[in-house]
Design an enzyme around this catalytic site. Structure first.
Site, PDB file in Angstrom:
ATOM      1  N   GLU A 155      -3.024  -1.837   2.484  1.00 26.10           N
ATOM      2  CA  GLU A 155      -2.190  -1.625   1.267  1.00 26.10           C
ATOM      3  C   GLU A 155      -4.192  -1.428   0.318  1.00 26.10           C
ATOM      4  OE1 GLU A 155      -1.459  -5.447   0.197  1.00 26.10           O
ATOM      5  OE2 GLU A 155      -0.217  -5.176   0.810  1.00 26.10           O
ATOM      6  N   ASN A 197      -0.556   0.234   6.931  1.00 25.64           N
ATOM      7  CA  ASN A 197       0.662   0.156   6.047  1.00 25.64           C
ATOM      8  C   ASN A 197       0.750  -0.539   4.913  1.00 25.64           C
ATOM      9  OD1 ASN A 197       2.831  -1.625   7.457  1.00 25.64           O
ATOM     10  ND2 ASN A 197       0.981  -3.461   6.523  1.00 25.64           N
ATOM     11  N   HIS A 241       8.963  -4.094   0.841  1.00 27.93           N
ATOM     12  CA  HIS A 241       9.377  -5.446  -0.126  1.00 27.93           C
ATOM     13  C   HIS A 241      10.332  -5.449  -1.226  1.00 27.93           C
ATOM     14  CE1 HIS A 241       6.882  -7.778   2.116  1.00 27.93           C
ATOM     15  NE2 HIS A 241       5.383  -7.163   2.514  1.00 27.93           N
ATOM     16  N   GLU A 268       8.124  -4.766   6.429  1.00 29.90           N
ATOM     17  CA  GLU A 268       7.678  -6.069   6.065  1.00 29.90           C
ATOM     18  C   GLU A 268       9.048  -6.210   5.482  1.00 29.90           C
ATOM     19  OE1 GLU A 268       4.234  -6.931   4.640  1.00 29.90           O
ATOM     20  OE2 GLU A 268       3.154  -5.656   5.871  1.00 29.90           O
ATOM     21  N   ASP A 293      12.298  -7.063   3.062  1.00 26.07           N
ATOM     22  CA  ASP A 293      13.209  -8.294   2.778  1.00 26.07           C
ATOM     23  C   ASP A 293      13.583  -7.773   0.911  1.00 26.07           C
ATOM     24  OD1 ASP A 293      10.329  -8.401   0.918  1.00 26.07           O
ATOM     25  OD2 ASP A 293       9.405  -9.516   1.329  1.00 26.07           O
TER      26      ASP A 293
HETATM   27  C1  XIL Z   1       1.624 -12.525   3.432  1.00 25.11           C
HETATM   28  C2  XIL Z   1       2.718 -13.609   4.467  1.00 25.11           C
HETATM   29  O1  XIL Z   1       4.410 -13.528   4.373  1.00 25.11           O
HETATM   30  C3  XIL Z   1       2.829 -14.993   3.868  1.00 25.11           C
HETATM   31  O2  XIL Z   1       2.588 -16.196   4.389  1.00 25.11           O
HETATM   32  C4  XIL Z   1       0.833 -14.945   3.277  1.00 25.11           C
HETATM   33  O3  XIL Z   1       0.399 -16.439   2.576  1.00 25.11           O
HETATM   34  C5  XIL Z   1       0.667 -13.638   2.893  1.00 25.11           C
HETATM   35  O4  XIL Z   1       0.660 -12.854   2.898  1.00 25.11           O
HETATM   36  N1  XIL Z   1       2.246  -7.846   2.500  1.00 25.11           N
HETATM   37  C6  XIL Z   1       1.455  -7.881   3.787  1.00 25.11           C
HETATM   38  C7  XIL Z   1       1.818  -9.491   4.728  1.00 25.11           C
HETATM   39  O5  XIL Z   1       0.774  -6.611   4.333  1.00 25.11           O
HETATM   40  O6  XIL Z   1       0.758  -9.435   5.439  1.00 25.11           O
HETATM   41  C8  XIL Z   1       1.723 -10.152   3.291  1.00 25.11           C
HETATM   42  O7  XIL Z   1       2.158 -11.301   3.595  1.00 25.11           O
HETATM   43  C9  XIL Z   1       2.963  -9.932   2.589  1.00 25.11           C
HETATM   44  C10 XIL Z   1       2.870  -8.669   1.591  1.00 25.11           C
END
Ligand code: XIL
Length: 445
Positions: free
Chosen positions: A171, A213, A250, A279, A281
């Site tokens: 990020e 990422n 996400h 990741e 969802d």
């Molecule tokens: C999130 C986790 O799922 C949570 O449990 C934590 O509180 C915060 O981080 N981008 C990422 C992940 O790269 O590491 C993040 O994970 C979600 C967003």
């Protein structure tokens, strides 16, 4: 005994037709190879990991160490996934809580479970503006640069040889239209902090793939996507060691799966890096959520160098945004409709199945009566009495009638579930000018 793998004969044919073609192909293969007998076609995968493996891909999940005593959680994780990411346990705050003092206990718990169960591990994440330990949050300049490089050496060194791919930097770009780097303490150490991080990771673990990422990099037209693309292109041109780009994925209604996703993935892949959905969802429920999950799966499968998909948790209740119900299993561990859509999409890489493996099901498709404007199709399920069948109708076709199952939807993908009348059911479709036989896939639920 030759094991013959038959590839997408299936396309828009019914599974039974595909199996016939597969059998014919095996006979031909056996004949030309001069062997006496050919093996069976590989069965459709009955789990996400098996189905993804049909096209050489992985299917992964994030795991939280705190949930590893939950047996339902671990049973699903073990059965469905073969790539594991620690949700928080390998981040900077978890692994270096005090400067120079590393703690790998929770990260090791996850990595060791994965490796003992023949799964691979994605490392996440070596350098990030978020979830920094408090001692690092207050640092700046060359001291911070040194601390970051030391952190990367310590963590990637500890996991050396155990990691398939590391999210080296997470990020680092700003949202919106600027295309700029995010203003963080790491960025303020100098614009070259990202390449310095990649070089440090390469020397600590030369065999791990090294990834950049990020999120909001899915739509090819977005400034952030272009900015990351330009960085990766520059890194490849200058020999900075980068092997892959992770797309967090996400999604929600304000940030839906873009229709050009495969274009984005392909353009990055064309720079000479692997791409991965890291990741995933998607907020929502029912068919609209399921369609979006299918879209992401389809986009990955359309790109040879898209090597796998990871969802960000097991059940909806395990999610970091549980109220969005964004995952593939509900809070009771049941397979959601989105699960069936993903499984169905992954299984399009295989030629069709013969005998259902234990705990799974198959469905055969037979076109029967036809009239001028409509035709019947009969589906026969074997392997289980508790099933969900997805029927993909041809373009223009629509449902007129059904019997011996509950069928929802009218065109596109229909969903059939048992209604107490056994394992054979039928539908009547209006042709809409298209007489092609629908295809079907089965989920044991
Ligand atoms: C999130 C986790 O799922 C949570 O449990 C934590 O509180 C915060 O981080 N981008 C990422 C992940 O790269 O590491 C993040 O994970 C979600 C967003």
């Amino acid at each position: 005994m030759t094991r013959v793998r038959v590839r997408p004969v299936r396309a828009r044919l019914g599974r039974s037709t595909a199996r016939f073609a597969a059998a014919a192909a095996m006979l031909v293969a056996g004949c030309f190879a001069g062997v006496s007998a050919a093996g069976p076609a590989l069965a459709d995968g009955s789990t996400l990991q098996a189905a993804a493996a049909e096209s050489g891909r992985y299917f992964g999940t994030a795991i939280a160490a705190g949930r590893m005593s939950d047996s339902q959680y671990m049973t699903i994780a073990n059965r469905e996934f073969n790539m594991i990411t620690a949700e928080n346990e390998m981040k900077m705050d978890a692994t270096e809580p005090s400067r120079g003092q590393f703690n790998f206990s929770a990260g090791d718990q996850i990595a060791n479970w994965a490796i003992q169960n023949n799964k691979r591990v994605r490392g996440h994440a070596l350098a990030w503006h978020s979830q920094q330990p408090s001692w690092m949050q207050s640092m700046e300049g060359s001291a911070l640069r040194t601390a970051m490089l030391n952190h990367i050496a310590g963590v990637a060194g500890h996991y050396k040889g155990k990691i398939y791919a590391w999210d080296v930097v997470n990020e680092a770009f700003e949202d919106g239209s600027s295309g700029a780097r995010r203003n963080s303490n790491l960025q303020r150490t100098g614009n070259d902090w990202i390449e310095a991080a990649f070089r440090a990771a390469r020397s600590a673990d030369p065999n791990a793939k090294l990834c950049y990422n990020d999120y909001n990099t899915d739509n090819w037209n977005h400034a952030k996507t272009q900015a990351v693309y330009n960085m990766v292109r520059d890194f490849k041109a200058r020999g900075v060691p980068i092997d892959c780009v992770g797309f967090q994925a996400h999604f929600n209604s304000g940030n839906p799966v873009p229709s050009n996703y495969h274009v984005t993935l392909q353009n990055f892949a064309d720079l000479g890096v692997d791409v991965q959905i890291t990741e995933l969802d998607i907020a929502g429920s029912g068919t609209s959520q399921a369609e979006q999950f299918r879209g992401v799966t389809q986009a990955c499968m359309a790109v040879t160098r898209c090597t796998g998909i990871t969802v960000w948790g097991v059940r909806d209740t395990d999610s970091w945004r549980a109220s969005d119900t964004p995952l593939l299993f509900d809070g009771s561990g049941n397979k959601k409709l989105a699960y069936s859509y993903v499984l169905d999409q992954l299984n399009t890489a295989d030629g069709g199945s013969t005998t259902p493996p234990a705990g799974s099901c198959t469905v055969t498709v037979a076109k029967t009566e036809s009239w001028g404007d409509r035709f019947n199709t009969v589906f026969t399920v074997s392997g289980t009495n508790n099933w969900r069948v997805l029927i993909r109708t041809g373009s223009g076709q629509s449902l007129q009638n059904s019997w011996n199952a509950t069928v929802s939807g009218t065109s596109g993908t229909l969903t059939a579930t048992p209604n107490g009348n056994g394992n054979q059911f039928g539908i009547t479709l209006y042709t809409g000018g298209n007489t092609s036989t629908p295809t079907a896939s089965c989920t044991a639920v």
